[in-house]
Scaffold this active site. Structure first.
Site: not given
Length: 868
Positions: A358, A402, A585
Site C-alpha cells: 500500500d 491509507h 479498501s
C-alpha cells in the site's frame, strides 16, 4: 485549527483598530472582512443537522440557551427515543462574567428516560478527560419520584462512569441524574447496551462475582493508633453487621453479608434505605439473584463511608477475549462479523505474516509497532527503492495514511489499553510501500507483491519469511497478462492474495481484485447492505464491513466508518492518531485478518481449501439471494464460523453443538428494519423444530430453508407503533436434539428530530486561517439554518458548533461540532457568487475520543460577536 482560534483574537483587535481609523476618516472604507465596500458581495447559506437520537441539557451555561431548570425530580427533563445527551453542570457558581451560572450553582441534571433491565448508561466528563483532577462527577439511577436512595450509582475519579439498570426492574421510565460533586464541566450522557462496565464503576448487572462476598480495605487513619493495635481484625466488620472471613488488619479483607435475615440486618446497619420500587423489584427475584443485587447495594454503601478506603465485589476472573482498547467499542464492524466469537478460539499467531502492500505504514505508531516486521520495503521508483516502508501521508494535514489505516484493521496491537483493536492481534505485519505522490503504478505493485511472496524482484533481496497473506487495498481498470501470471504463481505457492473490489458502484472489473487467483472483497454498511460505492458483479467473491460515512445506522452519534490507525501531520511532523474511513479498501483487510486467524489454528490452510469452504457457506453469512449473488458474492465474512471450521479441519475441537447460528446477535440500530439469520445443522439427523420471535415488534419467517429447517430466515422489526426508546427481544431456536439457542435482538426507536443546543457557525478564510465571521444558527423544522451575508469573493471553510460551557469557543470536548461537508474532511469553498446548500452534520465531541481523527479539531474562538 488552533491557529484559527488564536488568529480570531488578533483579527478582532485589528477590526477594532480599523473601525477607529475609519471614524477618523483615514484610508478607504472597509468592513469586517477587511475588504473594500466597493467589492461585490455574496451570501453563503446552508443547514446543520444532528442525529435524531440526540438531545441537549435544558440548563447549560450559555445565556443564549432557553435554560429551563432540570435540577430536581419535579423538574426532570423527559427525553424519549434519545441515546446521546450533551450537558453542563457545576458544583459551585462559575463567578465568570456573562455565564448563566455566574452567581448560582447547577450541581444536578435530572433526565427522565425509558430504560430496560440490563441497559447501560455512560457518563463521559470532559474536564476529567482533559486532566482536571479537581472535577468530581457522579452518575445515579432513581425510580421516578423516589430519590431517597439510588437504584444504582457510579462515582469515581475516572473520566467515564457507567452503570446498568438492575435486573428485575420493569421496563419503563427512570430518573438518571448527573451530579457535580466538585468543579464544572461539559459532559456526554449515552444510553445503550454494552458488554462490560469500565474500571472504577460498579456494573449493576455484572453477575461475574461471588454473591454475599465483599472485599474491603479499611482506612486505618480514621482510627486512633492505640485502638488499632488492640482490636482484632473481625471487630470492625462485626460493627457493620458483616462477617469476617479472611484477611488481616491493614490489608484487603474478605467480608460476608450472611444469608436471609442476617443479610437484611447488615444492609440496614450499613444504612441501605431502599425505595418501595426497589424493594418490590427485589422481592420478585429468586434468592440467588436477590443476593447478587443486595451485595452490590452493600458495596455502594461501604464506598460512601469515611472509614473505608476501598470496597469491591469479589469478582470471578475468567479468560477475556474482548480487548481493553479504549476505542474498541466504536469498532462496530468487528461485532458485525462476530470477531469476538473468533477471539475465544485464537487472537492470532506471530508466525503468520500478512503483507500490507500500500502507501506504507507509519512505523512509529504505538498501536502498530509491536507487530511490525523490520523487513519491510519501499518499491516506489520515483523515490528510489530501499528498505524504508514508512508512510509519509501525502499532502494535507491528515494526508491519506491509507496503508496505515489498512494495517491497523489487519493487526493493530490489541488488549494493550491503547487505541483500537486489530482483527488478528498477534499476526506479523510486513509493510510494503508501492504508492507515492504520483499514485501506485502497476510495475511497482508487482515488485512489492513479488517481494512479499519471496520471489525475485528489483531490490535483489527477499524477506526472511514470505507472507502467508498479501492484502492489496488498491485497484484500477485494465487487464494485464503479466499481473495475472504473477498472481497465479503466488497462489500456487499457497499464498493468499486479498484485494478490494473497488469503489465505483459498478460491475466493471477492478484489478487486481478481478484476477481469478485473487480474493475480491466488496463492502457492506452497518445495515449489511451493499455500500453505495462498492463494486459488484461476477468477480466479487465475498463482502466485509466497509462502512458508510454518510449514515449513522449504529445509533452511536458518529458516522458509520471503519475505525483504525492513522497519523496526523502538523508543521511537517507526524503523530499517531485514529480515524474513520470508508471503502472496499477497508473491507479487504477484515478478510485478510480473518484468514490470518484461520492460519493460526490451521497453518496448512490453502487458498483452494478456503475457496471450497467459501462456496459451501462455511466461512460467511449468506446475504441477498441464497448462495452466490451479484451484490454480495458468497456473503459476509463471519470470523467465528471461519475459525471454528479451520480449527475442526486441523483436527482440533469439533464444531460445537448441532446448530450453528450467524450472526449470534441482531442489532437493528436506529434505521435498519430487515436482517437475515442463517441456521445450519451440523448433524444430518437433527432438525429445527422452533424458530420463534419473542417480542410483539419482532417478526421472523423462513426465507430459504430445507426440509430440516436449515437455511436463511428473514427477520424484521416494526417501529411505527412504538414509543421512542430502546427495545430488547430475542429469537428462540429449538432443535430435535433439545438444543435451545436464544439470539438477542436490539432495536431503537428514535424521535423525529434531534437537537444539540445553540449552534454558532464560523466562516474561516481558507488561505489565511482567519475567522472572518460568525453567526448564530436558527433552529427550525428539525435543522439548524445559517446564512452569511456580504461575503467578498474568496476561499472559505465553514465550521459549526455549540458552546455549552460559555467559554466563547465552539467544538470543545462534550460540545457538538461539524464542518462542511464533514468534520473529518473539511473542504474549501470557492466563493465568486452566492453559495447555497452548504449542508452538513454535526455531533458531540466525545471526551473519550478526542484523539480520533474524525473529531481532531481544536476549539474555535467566536469572541463576543455571537448573539448573547
Amino acid at each position: 485549527m488552533k491557529t484559527h482560534a488564536r488568529s480570531y483574537r488578533s483579527w478582532f483587535i485589528a477590526l477594532l483598530l480599523a473601525t477607529l481609523a475609519g471614524c477618523g476618516g483615514n484610508g478607504p472604507e472597509s468592513d469586517a472582512f477587511g475588504a473594500s465596500n466597493a467589492e461585490p458581495r455574496y451570501s453563503i447559506s446552508g443547514s446543520i443537522s444532528v442525529a435524531a437520537d440526540t438531545a441537549v441539557d435544558s440548563d447549560v451555561n450559555n445565556p443564549a440557551a432557553p435554560n429551563l431548570p432540570n435540577d430536581h425530580a419535579e423538574q426532570a427533563q423527559s427525553l424519549a427515543g434519545v441515546s446521546l445527551i450533551g450537558g453542563f453542570a457545576t458544583a459551585e457558581p462559575t463567578a465568570r462574567d456573562g455565564d448563566y451560572f455566574a452567581a448560582m450553582a447547577d450541581p444536578r441534571d435530572v433526565y427522565r428516560l425509558p430504560l430496560v433491565a440490563g441497559q447501560t448508561v455512560w457518563l463521559e466528563v470532559a474536564a476529567r478527560s482533559a486532566g482536571a483532577d479537581e472535577v468530581d462527577f457522579g452518575l445515579y439511577l432513581y425510580a421516578v419520584g423516589e430519590h431517597e436512595a439510588p437504584l444504582a450509582a457510579s462515582r469515581s475519579l475516572a473520566a467515564v462512569e457507567s452503570l446498568r439498570v438492575p435486573s428485575g426492574l420493569d421496563t419503563g421510565e427512570y430518573d438518571v441524574v448527573v451530579k457535580a460533586h466538585a468543579g464544572a464541566s461539559n459532559y456526554i450522557l449515552e444510553l445503550g447496551p454494552a458488554e462490560q462496565a469500565l474500571p472504577n464503576s460498579l456494573a449493576v448487572s455484572d453477575e461475574a462475582f461471588v454473591p454475599g462476598d465483599l472485599i474491603v480495605v479499611f482506612n486505618d487513619e480514621s482510627e486512633p493508633a492505640v485502638s488499632r493495635q488492640a482490636r482484632a481484625p473481625g471487630e470492625r466488620a462485626a460493627e457493620l453487621g458483616l462477617l469476617h472471613r479472611r484477611g488481616a488488619r491493614g490489608q484487603a479483607q474478605l467480608l460476608g453479608l450472611g444469608h436471609g435475615l442476617q443479610r437484611q440486618a447488615a444492609l440496614q446497619q450499613l444504612g441501605v434505605d431502599l425505595p418501595p420500587s426497589m424493594t418490590r423489584a427485589l422481592n420478585r427475584l429468586d434468592e440467588q439473584a436477590r443476593a447478587r443485587e443486595e451485595t452490590k447495594l452493600a458495596v455502594q454503601a461501604l464506598r460512601q463511608r469515611d472509614d473505608v478506603r476501598y470496597a469491591d465485589l469479589n469478582y470471578l476472573r475468567r479468560p477475556a477475549f474482548a480487548p481493553n482498547d479504549p476505542f474498541f467499542e466504536r469498532q462496530w464492524h468487528y461485532r458485525q462479523i462476530d470477531l469476538p466469537g473468533a477471539w475465544s478460539v485464537t487472537t492470532g499467531d506471530s508466525a503468520v505474516v500478512v503483507a500490507v502492500v500500500d502507501t506504507g505504514v507509519y512505523l512509529a505508531h504505538p498501536d502498530l509497532s509491536p507487530n511490525l516486521l523490520d523487513s519491510g520495503y519501499n518499491f516506489v521508483r520515483e523515490e528510489g527503492i530501499g528498505p524504508n516502508p514508512d508512510d509519509p501521508g501525502g499532502a494535507g494535514r491528515r494526508g491519506s495514511f491509507h496503508g496505515t489505516h489498512v494495517a491497523g484493521t489487519v493487526a493493530a496491537a490489541s488488549d494493550n489499553g491503547e487505541g483500537v483493536a486489530g482483527v488478528a492481534w498477534r499476526a506479523g505485519l510486513l509493510p510494503i510501500r508501492v504508492c507515492g505522490e504520483q499514485g501506485c503504478s502497476s510495475y511497482d505493485l508487482m515488485q512489492g507483491v513479488r517481494y512479499a511472496a519471496g520471489l525475485s524482484n528489483d531490490s535483489g533481496t527477499v524477506p526472511p519469511q514470505p507472507a502467508d497473506i498479501i492484502n492489496i487495498s488498491l485497484g484500477g481498470s485494465g487487464f494485464s497478462g503479466a499481473e495475472q501470471a504473477l498472481y497465479d504463481k503466488v497462489r500456487s505457492q499457497g499464498i493468499f492474495v486479498v484485494a478490494s473490489a473497488g469503489n465505483g458502484n459498478t460491475s466493471a472489473p477492478t484489478y487486481p481484485a478481478a484476477y481469478s487467483s485473487v480474493l475480491s472483497v466488496g463492502a457492506v454498511d452497518a445495515r449489511k447492505q451493499r455500500a453505495p460505492y462498492s463494486n459488484y458483479g461476477t468477480y466479487v467473491d465475498l463482502v466485509a464491513p466497509g462502512g458508510n460515512m454518510r449514515r449513522d445506522d449504529t445509533g452511536s452519534g458518529e458516522p458509520d466508518g471503519v475505525l483504525s490507525t492513522v497519523a496526523v501531520q502538523h508543521n511537517g511532523e507526524r503523530t499517531a492518531g485514529y480515524g474513520f474511513a470508508q471503502g472496499t479498501s477497508m473491507a479487504a483487510p477484515h478478510v485478510a485478518g480473518v484468514i490470518a486467524l484461520m492460519k493460526a489454528v490451521y497453518p496448512d490452510l490453502t487458498p483452494g481449501e478456503f475457496e471450497h469452504w467459501l462456496q459451501a457457506g462455511r466461512v460467511t453469512e449468506d446475504l441477498g439471494m441464497p448462495g452466490w449473488d451479484n451484490e454480495f458474492g458468497w456473503g459476509l465474512i463471519n470470523a467465528r464460523q471461519a475459525v471454528l471450521h479451520a480449527q475442526s479441519a486441523a483436527g482440533g475441537q469439533p464444531l460445537p453443538a448441532s446448530l450453528s447460528v450467524a450472526p449470534r446477535i441482531l442489532d437493528f440500530g436506529v434505521a435498519n428494519s430487515l436482517q437475515y439469520l442463517a441456521l445450519t445443522l451440523n448433524d444430518e439427523e437433527d432438525r429445527i423444530t422452533e424458530v420463534v420471535a419473542e417480542a410483539d415488534w419482532l417478526h421472523v419467517e423462513p426465507a430459504a430453508v430445507d426440509q430440516h429447517g436449515s437455511g436463511r430466515y428473514r427477520v424484521t422489526v416494526l417501529r411505527e407503533n412504538l414509543a421512542p426508546g430502546s427495545y430488547y427481544g430475542a429469537i428462540r431456536i429449538v432443535t430435535s436434539a433439545e438444543e435451545q439457542v436464544d439470539i438477542p435482538v436490539l432495536m431503537q426507536r428514535v424521535a423525529s428530530r434531534g437537537e444539540a443546543g445553540i449552534f454558532y457557525v464560523v466562516l474561516v478564510d481558507a488561505d489565511s486561517g482567519r475567522v472572518v465571521d460568525s453567526v448564530q444558527a436558527e433552529y427550525r423544522d428539525g435543522a439548524y439554518r445559517y446564512s452569511f451575508e456580504g461575503v467578498p469573493a474568496g476561499r472559505y471553510q465553514v465550521y459549526a458548533g455549540t458552546d455549552n460551557d460559555n467559554d466563547r469557543y465552539i467544538c470543545g470536548l462534550g460540545e457538538a461540532c461539524g464542518a462542511y461537508p464533514s468534520l473529518s474532511k473539511p473542504e474549501t469553498v470557492p466563493v465568486d457568487g452566492n453559495r447555497d446548500g452548504l449542508d452538513f452534520a454535526a455531533t458531540y465531541r466525545r471526551p473519550s475520543q478526542h484523539s480520533l481523527n474524525a473529531a481532531d479539531v481544536e476549539p474555535i474562538g467566536i469572541g463576543r460577536r455571537k448573539t448573547d
